[in-house]
Design an enzyme around this catalytic site. Structure first.
Site, PDB file in Angstrom:
ATOM      1  N   PRO A   2       0.817  -1.203   0.000  1.00  0.00           N
ATOM      2  CA  PRO A   2       0.000   0.000   0.000  1.00  0.00           C
ATOM      3  C   PRO A   2       0.851   1.253   0.000  1.00  0.00           C
ATOM      4  O   PRO A   2       1.788   1.391   0.765  1.00  0.00           O
ATOM      5  CB  PRO A   2      -0.789  -0.095   1.302  1.00  0.00           C
ATOM      6  N   GLU A   3       0.464   2.133  -0.882  1.00  0.00           N
ATOM      7  CA  GLU A   3       1.090   3.451  -0.931  1.00  0.00           C
ATOM      8  C   GLU A   3       0.049   4.451  -0.444  1.00  0.00           C
ATOM      9  O   GLU A   3      -1.002   4.042   0.055  1.00  0.00           O
ATOM     10  CB  GLU A   3       1.549   3.751  -2.368  1.00  0.00           C
TER      11      GLU A   3
END
Length: 277
Positions: A2-3
């Site tokens: 996840p960014e």
DNA sequence: ACAGGATCCTGGGGGC
DNA sequence: TGCCCCCAGGATCCTG
């Protein structure tokens, strides 16, 4: 994994489910995450009220009352969800917080265990302890700051974008997408950028991240939002994962190289500097 | 200062 | 079916 867009989606999903709730029971898997979970934290957390949940870079911050801060990082495969207690417990769930609704719980699941969960007295204590010095949020980043950061380094644009101390929240996917949008070669040195190119890159980052948030982030493998929903931005990628496929702008096959230790996708034709095109 | 590689983990996919 | 190798939204540590 996840960014920024994925973490932002998790936080937005969890906000209505967590704020004003209390933790009434805590269970751990016993398996270690990136940071060791201290049993003594549980006494602090039990009975605490969630006052707010927010994001800083790729970090999730949960403010507690009367005091304390629960800080989580999803690493590559972390999932933070609120689900019904009746939902079968998946494998790799490492932390469970029962909520005072009586029928719901917050679960932290992380297959690869690169994620972390830690408790802190307050934000200052977390900042002091966290070795990672976070740069500005991309949306607040001043044009001059970014230009000056770029001008001071010989590193590649890809490496600069992945550096959380320059700008917080960009990871491998959105670095590639931003560079493609800004028509900049990921191998270019920061120092070599013109002012207009630096500004173009800063704006591209904001554009790409904003759009990705709108689509609730990207799910390639494991990512889900705070209520278990997958993202939709993986269907909107302009360059990430499009190796050998024709560039949407000029039909040249997209190339994939290793740069800054990560797979890097770009168009070898239209991401060249103007002069060499 | 910077690049590159190894490391922490698990799982999925491809090749044979 | 199985095995082996490579790859993966991250971050850090070490070497040259």
């Amino acid at each position: 994994m996840p960014e920024l867009p994925e973490v932002e989606t998790v936080v937005r999903d969890l906000r209505p489910l967590l704020v004003d709730r209390r933790f009434v029971a805590i269970r751990t898997s016993g398996q270690s995450l990136r940071a060791q979970w201290e049993k003594t934290w549980e006494a602090q957390l039990l009975g605490s009220l969630v006052r707010a949940i927010r994001r800083r870079g790729k970090w999730i911050l949960i403010d507690l009352e009367p005091a304390g801060l629960l800080v989580l990082h999803l690493g590559m495969t972390g999932q933070l969800t609120v689900v019904s207690t009746a939902t079968a417990v998946e494998n790799h769930v490492h932390l469970t917080f029962d909520l005072d609704t009586g029928d719901q719980q917050l679960r932290f699941r992380d297959i690869r265990r690169f994620g972390s969960a830690t408790y802190h007295q307050d934000e200052q204590e977390w900042i002091t302890q966290n070795p990672e010095r976070l740069g500005p949020e991309p949306f607040d980043m001043e044009a001059r700051y970014f230009r000056e950061k770029l001008a001071k380094t010989d590193r590649s644009l890809k490496a600069i974008l992945l550096d959380q101390s320059v700008v917080a929240g960009v990871g491998n996917i959105y670095a590639d997408e931003s560079l493609y949008t800004a028509k900049l070669d990921p191998r270019r040195r920061g120092r070599d950028l013109q002012k207009t190119e630096a500004d173009r890159l800063r704006k591209a980052i904001v554009t790409v991240l904003t759009r990705a948030i709108k689509y609730r982030g990207s799910t390639i493998r494991n990512y889900v939002g705070g209520s278990g929903l997958k993202g939709g931005y993986q269907d909107e990628f302009l360059v990430y994962g499009r190796t050998e496929k024709p560039c949407y702008r000029c039909k040249t096959p997209i190339e994939c190289i290793r740069l800054a230790g990560r797979s890097t996708h770009f168009c070898p034709a239209c991401q060249l500097p103007e002069a060499r095109r």
